[in-house]
Design an enzyme around this catalytic site. Structure first.
Site, PDB file in Angstrom:
ATOM      1  N   CYS A  60     -35.311   0.711  44.253  1.00  0.00           N
ATOM      2  CA  CYS A  60     -33.863   0.812  44.376  1.00  0.00           C
ATOM      3  C   CYS A  60     -33.497   0.444  45.809  1.00  0.00           C
ATOM      4  CB  CYS A  60     -33.445   2.247  44.075  1.00  0.00           C
ATOM      5  SG  CYS A  60     -31.719   2.568  44.468  1.00  0.00           S
ATOM      6  N   ASP A  88     -13.248  20.301  53.865  1.00  0.00           N
ATOM      7  CA  ASP A  88     -14.159  19.296  53.291  1.00  0.00           C
ATOM      8  C   ASP A  88     -14.561  19.767  51.894  1.00  0.00           C
ATOM      9  OD1 ASP A  88     -15.971  17.272  52.861  1.00  0.00           O
ATOM     10  OD2 ASP A  88     -17.433  17.966  54.333  1.00  0.00           O
ATOM     11  N   CYS A 106     -14.222  13.253  49.582  1.00  0.00           N
ATOM     12  CA  CYS A 106     -14.955  12.226  48.846  1.00  0.00           C
ATOM     13  C   CYS A 106     -14.311  12.011  47.476  1.00  0.00           C
ATOM     14  CB  CYS A 106     -16.421  12.621  48.690  1.00  0.00           C
ATOM     15  SG  CYS A 106     -16.622  14.157  47.789  1.00  0.00           S
TER      16      CYS A 106
HETATM   17  N1  SAH Z   1     -18.774  20.349  55.082  1.00  0.00           N
HETATM   18  C1  SAH Z   1     -20.082  20.318  54.507  1.00  0.00           C
HETATM   19  C2  SAH Z   1     -20.103  20.489  52.979  1.00  0.00           C
HETATM   20  C3  SAH Z   1     -19.132  19.658  52.192  1.00  0.00           C
HETATM   21  S1  SAH Z   1     -19.438  19.631  50.450  1.00  0.00           S
HETATM   22  C4  SAH Z   1     -20.843  19.073  54.926  1.00  0.00           C
HETATM   23  O1  SAH Z   1     -20.283  18.177  55.548  1.00  0.00           O
HETATM   24  O2  SAH Z   1     -22.045  18.976  54.648  1.00  0.00           O
HETATM   25  C5  SAH Z   1     -18.391  20.868  49.837  1.00  0.00           C
HETATM   26  C6  SAH Z   1     -18.922  22.278  50.014  1.00  0.00           C
HETATM   27  O3  SAH Z   1     -17.947  23.166  49.457  1.00  0.00           O
HETATM   28  C7  SAH Z   1     -20.230  22.575  49.293  1.00  0.00           C
HETATM   29  O4  SAH Z   1     -21.135  23.133  50.207  1.00  0.00           O
HETATM   30  C8  SAH Z   1     -19.848  23.596  48.222  1.00  0.00           C
HETATM   31  O5  SAH Z   1     -20.863  24.557  47.978  1.00  0.00           O
HETATM   32  C9  SAH Z   1     -18.631  24.245  48.848  1.00  0.00           C
HETATM   33  N2  SAH Z   1     -17.678  24.884  47.932  1.00  0.00           N
HETATM   34  C10 SAH Z   1     -17.354  24.527  46.669  1.00  0.00           C
HETATM   35  N3  SAH Z   1     -16.390  25.309  46.192  1.00  0.00           N
HETATM   36  C11 SAH Z   1     -16.068  26.190  47.183  1.00  0.00           C
HETATM   37  C12 SAH Z   1     -15.134  27.261  47.295  1.00  0.00           C
HETATM   38  N4  SAH Z   1     -14.326  27.564  46.298  1.00  0.00           N
HETATM   39  N5  SAH Z   1     -15.082  27.937  48.444  1.00  0.00           N
HETATM   40  C13 SAH Z   1     -15.911  27.616  49.475  1.00  0.00           C
HETATM   41  N6  SAH Z   1     -16.810  26.626  49.426  1.00  0.00           N
HETATM   42  C14 SAH Z   1     -16.903  25.920  48.286  1.00  0.00           C
END
Ligand code: SAH
Length: 412
Positions: free
Chosen positions: A118, A340, A367
């Protein structure tokens, strides 16, 4: 953009006898032009090999969706957009001749396409997947059968640290009893010394989710380390970690620079994962609070705060919406909120609490273009102005886009 993809993998004759495998296996030749062998079937990428054309297409799509909020800046490209995925996944099954196969589901189906090579996945990680397939065949591990619910081995997930090269192998199985597990792991780690941890994840449910809730560490600490923007992170198999670390550094630097920190600010890093954005911002802020729902990620984030000796970062476990509501009720007034969220975006509870606290600056990293349009529509209707729309190409050759948006509180 020339990409060679001659798939070369290790061969296992029988358990204990391994030939032509391991870390020094032959690299793919990057010189010969080749199309993706699975174009139109795999769905992991577009099969396109012209990166410039692809970037232009993405830019146009972004302009269509986001120009209502302002000027979409040129997408930040990747210098070398190949072999960038540092998280590689494969599902196991039986091929037509009864052989153990592993690969990806054909787009929209549950039929497995065996993948040998890939051009967007890290090459060592892919070699490892193929080695594990051969080893599993030699050990006569039964692949899990979705229809009958029988069998053992379901998936493999490989994660490789970008700066450290450390590899985390997660084998997903239907049962915690791994026949000859010790010998399997010994052969694996002998052939691939960069494997730092091997985890058995147990997923006995009939579900399309890859990972189950329970895990057993078979080798190492159960996690790997990586370095991004000068900080060290511990990453375990169930924690979120961006799949393209080279672009992640750019993404984080951009997000933090947009926040315009001076060292005096109180910063919230919401949906913080293992704490990466908040920790990158910490040296330029007074205080950072990260909030995250996934318990493993919370543990990783707390360990990461300690390892990096950051005294101004706290990590709160729980739902980001509930946390924001509580902060608003307590009359807290953060200066900067990073958000995020997952692809589905934020929630009404979160957004209401955010606009009630009215921080001067919000940096939204997304995203999910559809949910971003929805959430930006809410925020621009509730006192915020979009100042910058900055796309970053985190996923070359796929349709996925990542966007960093700077919002400022409008003056009353
Ligand atoms: N900012 C981080 C993660 C982004 S991904 C980075 O850049 O790596 C989104 C994150 O949101 C994931 O870790 C997921 O577990 C978390 N998440 C999903 N639903 C959520 C909620 N209701 N409250 C808090 N975190 C949550």
């Amino acid at each position: 953009m020339k990409t060679g993809m001659s798939g070369k993998t290790g061969k296992v004759e029988k358990a204990g006898k391994v030939e032509k495998a391991g870390e020094n296996g032959r690299e793919h030749s990057r010189k010969t032009q080749a199309r993706c062998l699975y174009a139109g079937r795999c769905g992991g990428c577009s099969g396109e090999t012209d990166y410039e054309a692809y970037l232009q297409m993405k830019q146009k799509a972004l302009i269509r969706s986001f120009s209502r909020f302002g000027r979409v800046e040129p997408i930040l490209p990747m210098e070398d957009p190949h072999f960038y995925r540092h998280k590689v996944h494969a599902v196991f099954g039986r091929g037509p001749k009864g052989r153990l196969i592993c690969g990806t589901y054909r787009a929209g189906t549950h039929r497995i396409i065996p993948i040998e090579s890939c051009f967007i996945e890290d090459e060592l990680s892919r070699r490892l997947v193929l080695f594990i397939r051969d080893l599993a065949e030699a050990f006569r591990l039964e692949p899990y059968d979705e229809d009958t619910g029988r069998g053992f081995l379901r998936h493999v997930q490989i994660r490789k640290g970008y700066a450290t090269g450390e590899v985390l192998v997660t084998l997903v199985a239907a049962s915690p009893v791994f026949p000859s597990g010790k010998a399997f792991v010994r052969l694996l780690t002998e052939q691939f010394p960069s494997v730092a941890s091997v985890v058995l994840n147990i997923n006995s449910r009939r579900t399309s989710l890859v990972l189950g809730e329970k895990e057993k560490v078979l080798y190492g600490s159960g996690s790997i380390r990586d370095r991004l923007c000068g900080l060290t992170y511990r990453i375990s198999s169930r924690s979120f970690y961006q799949v393209n670390p080279a672009q992640t550094e750019k993404l984080y630097r951009l997000a933090v620079s947009l926040a315009g920190l001076t060292g005096r600010e109180t910063v919230l890093d919401t949906y913080c994962g293992i704490g990466t954005i908040g920790m990158t911002a910490a040296s330029a802020a007074r205080q950072v609070i990260g909030v995250e729902l996934n318990g493993d990620a919370v543990r990783d984030a707390r360990a990461n705060v300690k390892t990096n000796g950051l005294h101004n970062v706290d990590i709160v476990g729980g739902d980001a919406g509930a946390f924001m509501q509580e902060q608003a009720l307590r009359g807290r007034a953060p200066d900067v909120v990073f958000m995020d969220p997952p692809r589905s975006g934020s929630t009404p509870v979160f957004l209401e609490a955010l606009t009630a606290m009215a921080p001067p600056t919000v940096v939204y990293i997304s995203c999910g273009p559809e949910s971003l349009v929805r959430d930006l529509t809410y925020l621009t209707g509730h006192g915020y102005a979009v100042k910058r729309l900055c796309p970053v190409d985190m996923f070359p050759f796929t349709e996925h886009v990542e966007m960093v948006v700077l919002l400022s509180r409008r003056k009353a």
